[in-house]
Design a protein around this motif. Structure first.
Motif, PDB file in Angstrom:
ATOM      1  N   ARG A 163       9.875   5.761  -5.172  1.00 12.21           N
ATOM      2  CA  ARG A 163      11.229   5.672  -4.616  1.00 12.21           C
ATOM      3  C   ARG A 163      12.430   6.116  -5.731  1.00 12.21           C
ATOM      4  NH1 ARG A 163      10.885   4.601   0.219  1.00 12.21           N
ATOM      5  NH2 ARG A 163       9.244   3.448   0.752  1.00 12.21           N
ATOM      6  N   TYR A 173       0.677  -1.251   0.062  1.00  8.83           N
ATOM      7  CA  TYR A 173       0.076  -0.021   0.142  1.00  8.83           C
ATOM      8  C   TYR A 173       0.735   1.202  -0.027  1.00  8.83           C
ATOM      9  CZ  TYR A 173       1.138  -0.454   5.105  1.00  8.83           C
ATOM     10  OH  TYR A 173       1.848  -0.861   6.185  1.00  8.83           O
ATOM     11  N   ASN A 197       8.238   1.562  11.202  1.00 11.74           N
ATOM     12  CA  ASN A 197       7.891   0.094  10.711  1.00 11.74           C
ATOM     13  C   ASN A 197       8.309  -0.735  12.025  1.00 11.74           C
ATOM     14  OD1 ASN A 197      10.296  -0.639  10.310  1.00 11.74           O
ATOM     15  ND2 ASN A 197      10.183  -0.332   8.187  1.00 11.74           N
TER      16      ASN A 197
HETATM   17  S1  SF4 Z   1       7.084   1.033   5.892  1.00 10.59           S
HETATM   18 FE1  SF4 Z   1       8.450   1.590   4.177  1.00 10.59          FE
HETATM   19  S2  SF4 Z   1       7.205   0.668   2.370  1.00 10.59           S
HETATM   20 FE2  SF4 Z   1       5.947   0.580   4.228  1.00 10.59          FE
HETATM   21  S3  SF4 Z   1       4.503   2.385   4.029  1.00 10.59           S
HETATM   22 FE3  SF4 Z   1       6.141   3.004   5.280  1.00 10.59          FE
HETATM   23  S4  SF4 Z   1       7.741   3.931   3.800  1.00 10.59           S
HETATM   24 FE4  SF4 Z   1       6.458   2.675   2.368  1.00 10.59          FE
END
Ligand code: SF4
Length: 284
Positions: A56, A51, A145
């Motif tokens: 990039r 998503y 993340n």
């Molecule tokens: S973790 Fe990385 S790939 Fe996933 S939405 Fe965020 S920037 Fe994009």
């Protein structure tokens, strides 16, 4: 449940206002204006979420990071806010005053902030600006993340944050297989879970979970079961989860296979999470 907020402009993720590292965005989950810091001008991320809407292709102007420039841009943005001058900008001129209240300074951008080699320096500089007494108090919001939370340089930066600052950590799946489908990362799910637990054992953590359809297939009940199971295990290991944010895609994703779930589908997931974990769950 929160009402829907407009983005700064259709399909526009951030408004840099001519800056290199500091941007403004109206965040639905924050409930208003965030001033964001682009921590990774090279857009480095170790996920490739289905998503994700980040283009990039490298941007020649923003490959390196200058702390001094970032600091000057942040002060200029704070000054613009203090002088109520966001209304002068085309992307913000039609927004109600409420949405222009500053909800925080976010450490995020188009890459993963915990992969920034300057993480602790950036946090230190923002806190220096906050403590200078020149600006109304503001909250810092790390949007991550979760993969780099254990890194020594990141730990150093995290220790500078106060308990009223927020850390939003992504958890989109309950199994590594599902995570591989959604986040397309070689990082094991166990690394992220361990990082969330370690963080949540010493300060509150907000879990941000995006649910979407893949090739028109919505998440199955069993997948939601396993996701809830992960939340329970995190909680039972002593992590303080102050909120679970459940949402779906809001902007066109890079992978066409990915589709938005309706508000009623998200609400059903949220209801299950709420009733089976007792956690505070919000749908955005
Ligand atoms: S973790 Fe990385 S790939 Fe996933 S939405 Fe965020 S920037 Fe994009």
């Amino acid at each position: 449940m929160s009402s829907k907020l407009p983005t700064t402009a259709p399909g526009q993720l951030f408004d840099f206002l001519g800056n290199r590292y500091v941007y403004a965005v109206i965040s639905q989950r924050a409930g208003g204006l965030l001033i964001g810091i682009e921590m990774n001008p090279d857009k480095k991320c170790n996920f490739d979420c289905v998503y994700c809407c980040v283009n990039r292709a490298p941007d020649r102007d923003r490959r390196s990071f200058s702390l001094r420039t970032m600091s000057a841009e942040l002060k200029a943005m704070l000054l613009r806010h203090r002088q109520h001058r966001f209304k002068e900008l085309p992307n913000f001129s039609n927004l109600p005053e409420d949405l222009l209240k500053l909800k925080g300074i976010s450490l995020s951008g188009e890459g993963e902030p915990t992969l920034s080699p300057r993480f602790a320096e950036v946090v230190g500089e923002i806190i220096h600006i906050r403590n200078s007494g020149q600006w109304p108090d503001f909250k810092i919001v790390l949007i991550t993340n979760g993969t780099g939370l254990h890194l020594p340089a990141v730990q150093e930066g995290l220790r500078l944050l106060s308990l009223t600052d927020e850390i939003w950590v992504k958890l989109d799946a309950g199994t590594y297989e599902k995570m591989r489908d959604i986040n397309k990362s070689p990082v094991p799910l166990s690394t992220i879970i361990d990082n969330i637990v370690a963080l949540g054992q010493w300060r509150p953590v907000i879990i941000q979970s995006l649910f979407c359809s893949l090739n028109e297939a919505e998440p199955e009940d069993e997948e939601i079961d396993l996701y809830i199971q992960q939340l329970l295990e995190i909680r039972d290991q002593g992590a303080d989860i102050s909120e679970v944010q459940i949402y779906s895609i809001v902007r066109p994703p890079s992978h066409a296979a990915c589709g938005r779930l309706s508000l009623s589908q998200l609400s059903l997931i949220a209801r299950r999470v709420r009733s089976e974990t007792g956690l505070n769950v919000e749908v955005y």
